[in-house]
Design a protein around this motif. Structure first.
Motif, mmCIF file in Angstrom:
data_model
loop_
_atom_site.group_PDB
_atom_site.id
_atom_site.type_symbol
_atom_site.label_atom_id
_atom_site.label_comp_id
_atom_site.label_asym_id
_atom_site.label_seq_id
_atom_site.Cartn_x
_atom_site.Cartn_y
_atom_site.Cartn_z
ATOM 1 N N MET A 270 0.910 -1.288 0.013
ATOM 2 C CA MET A 270 0.013 -0.100 0.007
ATOM 3 C C MET A 270 0.969 1.208 -0.018
ATOM 4 S SD MET A 270 -2.878 -0.910 2.620
ATOM 5 C CE MET A 270 -3.975 0.566 2.551
ATOM 6 N N THR A 271 2.124 1.236 0.508
ATOM 7 C CA THR A 271 2.841 2.429 0.849
ATOM 8 C C THR A 271 3.516 2.514 -0.568
ATOM 9 O OG1 THR A 271 3.200 1.909 3.246
ATOM 10 C CG2 THR A 271 4.595 3.377 2.224
ATOM 11 N N MET A 272 3.970 1.654 -1.040
ATOM 12 C CA MET A 272 4.430 1.544 -2.640
ATOM 13 C C MET A 272 3.495 2.047 -3.655
ATOM 14 S SD MET A 272 6.910 -1.829 -2.682
ATOM 15 C CE MET A 272 7.313 -1.667 -4.375
ATOM 16 N N ALA A 273 2.408 1.751 -3.530
ATOM 17 C CA ALA A 273 1.404 2.185 -4.488
ATOM 18 C C ALA A 273 1.021 3.657 -4.249
ATOM 19 C CB ALA A 273 -0.006 1.227 -4.136
ATOM 20 N N PHE A 274 0.917 3.939 -2.981
ATOM 21 C CA PHE A 274 0.554 5.630 -2.840
ATOM 22 C C PHE A 274 1.713 6.486 -3.488
ATOM 23 C CE2 PHE A 274 2.112 9.059 -0.375
ATOM 24 C CZ PHE A 274 0.775 9.863 -0.073
ATOM 25 N N TYR A 275 2.936 6.319 -2.961
ATOM 26 C CA TYR A 275 3.931 6.753 -3.729
ATOM 27 C C TYR A 275 3.998 6.771 -5.102
ATOM 28 C CZ TYR A 275 6.407 7.999 0.662
ATOM 29 O OH TYR A 275 6.744 8.476 1.965
ATOM 30 N N MET A 276 3.741 5.646 -5.941
ATOM 31 C CA MET A 276 3.696 5.418 -7.206
ATOM 32 C C MET A 276 2.397 6.178 -7.892
ATOM 33 S SD MET A 276 2.817 2.098 -9.437
ATOM 34 C CE MET A 276 1.278 1.927 -9.119
ATOM 35 N N VAL A 277 1.328 6.382 -7.356
ATOM 36 C CA VAL A 277 0.173 7.220 -7.750
ATOM 37 C C VAL A 277 0.630 8.593 -7.580
ATOM 38 C CG1 VAL A 277 -2.212 7.733 -7.067
ATOM 39 C CG2 VAL A 277 -1.594 5.392 -7.140
ATOM 40 N N ILE A 278 1.046 9.074 -6.549
ATOM 41 C CA ILE A 278 1.272 10.590 -6.498
ATOM 42 C C ILE A 278 2.531 10.827 -7.473
ATOM 43 C CG2 ILE A 278 2.499 12.349 -5.044
ATOM 44 C CD1 ILE A 278 -0.601 11.390 -4.174
ATOM 45 N N SER A 279 3.505 10.099 -7.752
ATOM 46 C CA SER A 279 4.492 10.230 -8.771
ATOM 47 C C SER A 279 4.000 10.177 -10.003
ATOM 48 C CB SER A 279 5.656 9.301 -8.462
ATOM 49 O OG SER A 279 6.152 9.415 -7.463
ATOM 50 N N LEU A 280 3.012 9.332 -10.474
ATOM 51 C CA LEU A 280 2.657 9.373 -11.839
ATOM 52 C C LEU A 280 1.735 10.385 -12.078
ATOM 53 C CD1 LEU A 280 2.034 5.392 -12.348
ATOM 54 C CD2 LEU A 280 3.909 6.948 -13.424
ATOM 55 N N SER A 281 0.884 10.871 -10.981
ATOM 56 C CA SER A 281 0.044 12.061 -11.023
ATOM 57 C C SER A 281 0.801 13.336 -11.543
ATOM 58 C CB SER A 281 -0.905 12.209 -9.893
ATOM 59 O OG SER A 281 -1.482 11.150 -9.560
ATOM 60 N N ILE A 282 1.896 13.275 -10.815
ATOM 61 C CA ILE A 282 2.706 14.569 -10.913
ATOM 62 C C ILE A 282 3.190 14.772 -12.338
ATOM 63 C CG2 ILE A 282 4.901 15.726 -10.149
ATOM 64 C CD1 ILE A 282 4.377 15.046 -7.398
ATOM 65 N N SER A 283 3.756 13.465 -12.581
ATOM 66 C CA SER A 283 4.362 13.363 -14.094
ATOM 67 C C SER A 283 3.363 13.665 -15.208
ATOM 68 C CB SER A 283 5.210 12.073 -14.356
ATOM 69 O OG SER A 283 5.720 11.701 -15.460
ATOM 70 N N GLY A 284 2.091 12.960 -15.153
ATOM 71 C CA GLY A 284 1.128 13.192 -16.278
ATOM 72 C C GLY A 284 0.731 14.819 -16.320
ATOM 73 N N LEU A 285 0.419 15.443 -15.051
ATOM 74 C CA LEU A 285 0.027 16.844 -15.162
ATOM 75 C C LEU A 285 1.200 17.824 -15.509
ATOM 76 C CD1 LEU A 285 -1.798 17.040 -11.650
ATOM 77 C CD2 LEU A 285 -2.946 16.979 -14.061
ATOM 78 N N LEU A 286 2.499 17.601 -15.233
ATOM 79 C CA LEU A 286 3.542 18.242 -15.739
ATOM 80 C C LEU A 286 3.914 17.981 -17.417
ATOM 81 C CD1 LEU A 286 6.007 18.873 -12.779
ATOM 82 C CD2 LEU A 286 4.361 20.507 -13.873
ATOM 83 N N ASN A 287 3.589 16.682 -17.407
ATOM 84 C CA ASN A 287 3.628 16.376 -19.137
ATOM 85 C C ASN A 287 2.823 17.021 -20.030
ATOM 86 O OD1 ASN A 287 6.171 14.823 -19.170
ATOM 87 N ND2 ASN A 287 4.894 12.993 -18.391
ATOM 88 N N ILE A 288 1.462 17.339 -19.569
ATOM 89 C CA ILE A 288 0.410 18.147 -20.151
ATOM 90 C C ILE A 288 1.073 19.469 -20.484
ATOM 91 C CG2 ILE A 288 -1.969 18.906 -20.328
ATOM 92 C CD1 ILE A 288 -2.763 16.133 -18.723
ATOM 93 N N TYR A 289 1.302 20.033 -19.203
ATOM 94 C CA TYR A 289 1.911 21.393 -19.256
ATOM 95 C C TYR A 289 3.211 21.541 -20.170
ATOM 96 C CZ TYR A 289 4.110 25.711 -18.012
ATOM 97 O OH TYR A 289 4.945 26.929 -17.815
ATOM 98 N N ASN A 290 4.028 20.642 -20.186
ATOM 99 C CA ASN A 290 5.209 20.619 -21.011
ATOM 100 C C ASN A 290 4.841 20.472 -22.715
ATOM 101 O OD1 ASN A 290 8.045 20.630 -21.641
ATOM 102 N ND2 ASN A 290 7.975 18.259 -21.928
ATOM 103 N N LYS A 291 3.724 19.856 -23.024
ATOM 104 C CA LYS A 291 3.334 19.705 -24.402
ATOM 105 C C LYS A 291 2.934 21.066 -24.642
ATOM 106 C CE LYS A 291 2.434 15.004 -24.462
ATOM 107 N NZ LYS A 291 1.394 13.646 -24.659
ATOM 108 N N ARG A 292 2.051 21.600 -23.891
ATOM 109 C CA ARG A 292 1.556 22.967 -24.237
ATOM 110 C C ARG A 292 2.692 24.043 -24.223
ATOM 111 N NH1 ARG A 292 -3.151 25.157 -20.477
ATOM 112 N NH2 ARG A 292 -3.022 26.727 -22.022
ATOM 113 N N VAL A 293 3.552 23.968 -23.733
ATOM 114 C CA VAL A 293 4.874 24.875 -23.706
ATOM 115 C C VAL A 293 5.540 24.691 -25.095
ATOM 116 C CG1 VAL A 293 7.126 25.700 -22.696
ATOM 117 C CG2 VAL A 293 5.088 25.049 -21.192
ATOM 118 N N GLN A 294 5.677 23.343 -25.529
ATOM 119 C CA GLN A 294 6.501 23.024 -26.601
ATOM 120 C C GLN A 294 5.605 23.327 -27.943
ATOM 121 O OE1 GLN A 294 9.345 21.721 -26.910
ATOM 122 N NE2 GLN A 294 9.808 20.835 -24.633
#
Length: 405
Positions: A377-401
């Motif tokens: 459960m602890t590993m899944a928590f960190y994985m979900v948060i990390s993937l959420s951050i990566s997904g949101l910032l990748n959307i912003y990165n595509k807009r910047v590009q």
């Protein structure tokens, strides 16, 4: 005389198409993917069944039923209500997750702001300013984060004055107090009509947005610059203040007061939380500063010179010309730093901060077992948060590009 070649009436035979299973690219690709997925599923099945059999052989129970079991230990820092003996281990998980998210969110905000500032100062023409920024980066970037956390906890916050010698950071207002037991802040208590002040603030923000948008369109169409700073500040201050006063000032404060050997009331932050915020912010700010510096250097000098030649001030050149073009180079390493900030918050276990690792993977594990479930459960928590951050910032990165050139 007709010299044309006679027509034979024969047609060229088309080559016969043959299907070869192992040489057809599409079929081969799907086949290999199915084989890979099957092997992965077989491996996961083996791990799960083998672990379950080993746990049963040792008489250890499995499953997530323990989440509904009441926990008997108390927590010194929590964002939601919890009563020892009544609260469950599932609630312990939520408390630890919220504590981790709080310290990670604040560290990300502070480290990003400080990192951008230091990154820009690294390129300053002032020798002293640039060298101070360089020293900041080299010292904190090349020192292990765990050592910095322990230093701030033991060497700074633990040696602050005692309760009777509390430092008043609010200059006599007693709304922000600091001592070796933590930071004590006055807590606002909103009255029934305070929502009207919030609505007025929202209207003021919308008005500022419309004002700046019109000024921007006027500058694009006619080249005329309109000053919006003073009207914007006036709108943001005057409108909510007027509504606040007319509604009878529906806001009071729960002040921290000294009762016995400690302060009561208000909101308190323990020294472990403060040490973790400072160390995470400074350490990752040094990392982000280098990404910002590299991104700024990737922008052609001609862009800056062209902006200066049309009369823009250096500050506006950096904010309106250089930084927007540098963002495609800054965002990818910044994504990595934000994700690392969340994962590095787990080092809080070294100073006793009640994060998800300390509460759930240490205290809960020692009391109730279920190591596989707790770690998973602890590993899944960190994985979900990390993937959420990566997904949101990748959307912003595509807009910047897409905006770039």
């Amino acid at each position: 005389m007709n010299n044309a070649a006679p027509k034979t009436g024969l047609k060229r035979a088309k080559p016969k198409e043959t299907f070869d299973f192992f040489h057809d690219a599409r079929v081969r690709s799907v086949f290999y993917q199915l084989i890979t997925a099957g092997l992965f599923g077989l491996l996961m099945w083996y791990l799960v069944t083998n672990t379950s059999q080993n746990l049963q052989a040792r008489g250890m129970s499995t499953g997530f039923g323990f989440l509904n079991t009441s926990a008997g230990f108390d927590i010194d820092f929590k964002l939601i209500d919890y009563t020892p003996g009544k609260g469950t281990y599932g609630r312990i998980f939520v408390i630890g997750a919220l504590n981790t998210l709080l310290v990670s969110f604040m560290a990300i905000i502070f480290s990003t702001a400080l990192g951008f500032l230091v990154g820009v100062l690294r390129l300053s023409n002032n020798w002293l300013v640039s060298k101070v920024a360089l020293s900041f980066v080299e010292i904190f970037r090349n020192t292990p984060l765990l050592i910095q956390i322990v230093f701030w906890y033991i060497g700074v916050f633990a040696v602050l004055p005692a309760v009777k010698m509390t430092i008043d950071l609010s200059l006599g207002a007693k709304m922000l107090l600091l001592n070796n037991r933590g930071l004590y802040m006055a807590t606002p208590i909103m009255g029934g009509l305070f929502w009207m002040t919030l609505v007025a603030l929202g209207v003021a923000l919308a008005g500022v947005y419309i004002l700046r948008r019109r000024a921007h369109k006027l500058q694009e169409s006619s080249g005329k610059q309109t000053k919006t700073l003073i009207p914007s500040l006036g709108l943001l201050v005057l409108l909510p203040s007027a509504v606040f006063i007319l509604t009878g000032r529906p806001l009071s404060w729960d002040m921290p007061t000294l009762q016995g050997f400690n302060f009561a009331g208000g909101t308190s932050l323990p020294p472990a939380f403060l040490a973790l915020i400072v160390s995470l912010s400074i350490y990752h700010a040094a990392q982000i500063a280098e990404a910002v510096r590299a991104g700024i250097l990737s922008v052609s000098k001609g862009q800056k010179e062209a902006a200066l030649s049309i009369g823009l001030k250096p500050g506006r050149v950096m904010a309106m010309v250089v930084i927007p073009q540098a963002m495609p180079a800054i965002v990818p390493p910044m994504i990595s730093q934000w994700m690392t900030t969340v994962k590095n918050s787990s080092l809080a276990i070294a100073i006793g901060y009640a994060d998800i690792v300390s509460l759930f993977m240490q205290t809960t594990l020692n009391q109730i077992g279920h190591a596989v479930e707790l770690v998973g459960m602890t590993m899944a928590f960190y994985m979900v948060i990390s993937l959420s951050i990566s997904g949101l910032l990748n959307i912003y990165n595509k807009r910047v590009q897409l905006v770039e050139r």
